[in-house]
Structures are given as structure tokens and as C-alpha cells.
Design an enzyme around this catalytic site. Structure first.
Site, PDB file in Angstrom:
ATOM      1  N   GLU A  17      36.010  42.837  36.906  1.00 22.56           N
ATOM      2  CA  GLU A  17      34.571  42.880  37.190  1.00 22.56           C
ATOM      3  C   GLU A  17      34.184  44.359  37.350  1.00 22.56           C
ATOM      4  OE1 GLU A  17      33.434  41.628  41.122  1.00 22.56           O
ATOM      5  OE2 GLU A  17      31.346  41.283  40.584  1.00 22.56           O
ATOM      6  N   HIS A  38      30.217  32.310  46.349  1.00 25.83           N
ATOM      7  CA  HIS A  38      30.604  32.688  47.721  1.00 25.83           C
ATOM      8  C   HIS A  38      29.579  32.078  48.669  1.00 25.83           C
ATOM      9  CE1 HIS A  38      33.303  35.941  46.192  1.00 25.83           C
ATOM     10  NE2 HIS A  38      32.486  35.826  45.153  1.00 25.83           N
ATOM     11  N   HIS A  93      39.569  37.562  41.823  1.00 27.48           N
ATOM     12  CA  HIS A  93      38.568  38.419  41.185  1.00 27.48           C
ATOM     13  C   HIS A  93      39.296  39.561  40.461  1.00 27.48           C
ATOM     14  CE1 HIS A  93      35.722  36.393  43.777  1.00 27.48           C
ATOM     15  NE2 HIS A  93      34.709  37.120  43.349  1.00 27.48           N
ATOM     16  N   HIS A 144      32.442  29.244  40.930  1.00 27.21           N
ATOM     17  CA  HIS A 144      32.509  30.574  41.551  1.00 27.21           C
ATOM     18  C   HIS A 144      31.210  30.881  42.294  1.00 27.21           C
ATOM     19  CE1 HIS A 144      34.166  34.885  41.176  1.00 27.21           C
ATOM     20  NE2 HIS A 144      33.055  34.995  41.889  1.00 27.21           N
ATOM     21  N   ASP A 146      27.935  33.215  41.417  1.00 27.39           N
ATOM     22  CA  ASP A 146      28.535  34.243  42.276  1.00 27.39           C
ATOM     23  C   ASP A 146      27.866  34.320  43.664  1.00 27.39           C
ATOM     24  OD1 ASP A 146      30.477  36.133  42.822  1.00 27.39           O
ATOM     25  OD2 ASP A 146      29.653  37.694  41.547  1.00 27.39           O
ATOM     26  N   ASP A 147      26.754  35.019  43.751  1.00 27.48           N
ATOM     27  CA  ASP A 147      26.016  35.151  45.021  1.00 27.48           C
ATOM     28  C   ASP A 147      24.530  34.972  44.672  1.00 27.48           C
ATOM     29  OD1 ASP A 147      28.288  36.301  46.846  1.00 27.48           O
ATOM     30  OD2 ASP A 147      28.328  37.536  45.027  1.00 27.48           O
TER      31      ASP A 147
END
Ligand SMILES: Nc1ncnc2[nH]cnc12
Ligand SMILES: [Zn+2]
Length: 323
Positions: free
Chosen positions: A192, A13, A189, A11, A270-271
């Protein structure tokens, strides 16, 4: 815990993996101003909505195949150095289009970076096309149709990111049906920013193999049991959850409680630069917070590889690297 523990990231991005340093270089290239979302060597944002603005601001500075090749290669070589042997990146044709790039140029550019990183480090990578939820069901369906047309052989899944408080999972069921019928792996997603009802809605309407985050399922015991029984895998990103204020500290994070309850959990970033993290740091935090030894961390990687959207020969090869 060292780079020697093999890791797999399900996961991340790709636009969210651009470091402030790389984004500054892109801004110089295109004569753009990033002072609204980068200060010094850090992204600046105040809440999830503001974070999405910073994310979009950075994405707008990747405008060519070469730009995306550099981004993918930089990210993958960085995590390979931390011991990652496999990664799946969320790729967003809507972000590419907003920057003036066609889907084919976008996928080809990313694939060039993936190929370069594989040649230099051995890391495997696949792409998961995502629709952006807050752009609405029609745009998400268009992304699903694009993914279903199999525009690149490295695309193996379909998902949805963006503002989880926009619409309900059922609004997007058709998009996911299109992707599933095309044989793509399905992730979404949920759980969250929205609570257990979002996870329940995803299970009922989307029937995913995996859920991005899903951590707020912990607020509903019956739902935790349902997740455990279903075998649906959670792509958990503790550092992201802490940075976005879901939990005050790692000790409060439900990762280990979900694991103990029998839910299949994995660790991702994630990021990463937005949240001051990386897949290596996620494994380190988990080891420190919950006392995981090398075998326990490797078990998390094994779960990720078992849940990877990849052909069986490559899966077997990667699993073989854990022995
Ligand atoms: N953490 C996140 N949640 C939803 N959408 C995203 N897009 C990029 N990062 C995201
Ligand atoms: Zn995400």
C-alpha cells in the site's frame, strides 16, 4: 448497479468506520473536542501519518461495550442496505486498551452489534484481530497470542495494520506463526504505502492467505505472476488508495490490470468515512471505470466469499445467495 448486486467486504477497520456524525455524538457523551480531526461532517487529515492520528482520535471516543455495539451495528446495517451480505471487520485490541476497554468487553460489545445487525438485516460478520505494526513486534505478538486464545467465537482471523514503512515483514513472522498455528486465517497489509518488496516480503515470511491492498505489486511483473499462481487474494480498496494519493484517478488504479493478469481481487472500503467511500461506492466505481456488468461484480463477491475466514457451512450458504 444497484443494491441488488450482492457484496462482501473483507477489509474494513471498525474504528475507521465511525462516521463523523457518530464520533461527534461520542465526543458530546465524553465531553471531548474533535475539532483537531473533524470539520463539519468530514474528517480532516493531510497525509497517511495525519490520517492515522484522526483514526486514533476517533477510536479514543469508543470506551464501552455499548459504544462498540453501536458502532458495529451502525456500520453493518449501513452496508447491508447497499447489498452487502458478508463483512469482516478488523478489530484492534490495542485501540480498545488505549480507550480503557478490556479485550473481552471490546469483543463482546462488537459481537452485540454484529448480532443486532444480523437480526435486522441478515448480514454475516466475522472479526479479524489486528496488531498495529508501528507499535512494534512485541505488541503485535501479544495481539496474536490474544487472538490465538480464541477469546470470542466470531474471531476467525489475524492481521496487521498500521505504518507499513515500520520494520520488515520478517520482524513479525513469529506473531503470524502463532496465529496460523491456532487455525486463524492470515492477512497482512502490504503493498500500500511500500512497494513490491513489501508484498514479496509478506509472501516469503508471513505466508498469508490474503493481502490487504497489495496493489503496488503491479510495479513488478514477476511478482504479479507469483501472486496469480499462488492464489493469494488481494483485499483491494481503490477509494482508499485514491484518497491517500497512491494513484491520481480511478483510470490509473491497477485493480483491473491485476484481475486480467489472473490475480484474485476483491473490493473493500478500508476506512469508509475517512475516504468518502463505502463498499457500495467501491462496486459502483469499478463498474463505471472498467465496465463491469452484474455478472462481473458478482464474480468479485464470489472471490471474496471463497476467501472469507468462515466455516464451510456458512460459506456455502452465502455463496448460495449469489445464484
Ligand atoms: N489503510 C490503512 N493502512 C494501514 N493501516 C491502517 N489502519 C487503518 N487504515 C489503514
Ligand atoms: Zn486497511
Amino acid at each position: 448497479m444497484s443494491a441488488a448486486v450482492r457484496k462482501a467486504e473483507l477489509h474494513c477497520h471498525i474504528e475507521g468506520a465511525a462516521s463523523p456524525e457518530l464520533v461527534r455524538a461520542q465526543a458530546r457523551k465524553y465531553g471531548a473536542d474533535v475539532s483537531g480531526f473533524i470539520s463539519g461532517d468530514r474528517y480532516v487529515w493531510s497525509d497517511f501519518t495525519d490520517f492515522l492520528g484522526a483514526y486514533d482520535g476517533a477510536a479514543a471516543l469508543f470506551r464501552s461495550e455499548e459504544d462498540y455495539a453501536l458502532l458495529a451495528q451502525t456500520y453493518l446495517e449501513g452496508i447491508a442496505e447497499e447489498g452487502a451480505i458478508y463483512a469482516e471487520i478488523f478489530v484492534s485490541p490495542d485501540h480498545a486498551a488505549a480507550a480503557g476497554l478490556s479485550p473481552v468487553a471490546y469483543f463482546d460489545g462488537l459481537a452485540a452489534g454484529i448480532g443486532a445487525a444480523k437480526a435486522s438485516t441478515g448480514i454475516e460478520c466475522r472479526m479479524i484481530v489486528v496488531g498495529v505494526r508501528h507499535l512494534g513486534a512485541e505488541r503485535v505478538e501479544a495481539a496474536a497470542r490474544l487472538a490465538a486464545s480464541r477469546p470470542h467465537p466470531l474471531i476467525s482471523g489475524f492481521g496487521m495494520a498500521g505504518e507499513e514503512r515500520f520494520g520488515t515483514p520478517g520482524d513479525f513472522a513469529r506473531a503470524f506463526d502463532i496465529a496460523r498455528e491456532a487455525g486463524l486465517g492470515i492477512t497482512i497489509h502490504a503493498g500500500e504505502l511500500a512497494g513490491p518488496e513489501s508484498v514479496r516480503g509478506a509472501l516469503d515470511h508471513i505466508r498469508p492467505a490474503r493481502i490487504g491492498h497489495g496493489v503496488r505489486a503491479i510495479e513488478d511483473e514477476a511478482l504479479v505472476r507469483r501472486l496469480a499462481e499462488s492464489g493469494v487474494v488481494l483485499e483491494v480498496c481503490p477509494g482508499s488508495n485514491l484518497a491517500l494519493g497512491l494513484y491520481p484517478d480511478i483510470a490509473s488504479h491497477p485493480f483491473d490490470r491485476l484481475r486480467v493478469a489472473g490475480v484474485r481481487v476483491t473490493l473493500s472500503s478500508d476506512d469508509p468515512p475517512h475516504f468518502g467511500t463505502s463498499v457500495g461506492r467501491e462496486y459502483r466505481m469499478a463498474a463505471e471505470a472498467w465496465g463491469y456488468d452484474r455478472a462481473a461484480l458478482t464474480a468479485i463477491t464470489r472471490t471474496a466469499l471463497q476467501a472469507a475466514f468462515i466455516d464451510e457451512d456458512t460459506r456455502a450458504f452465502l455463496l448460495g445467495q449469489l445464484d
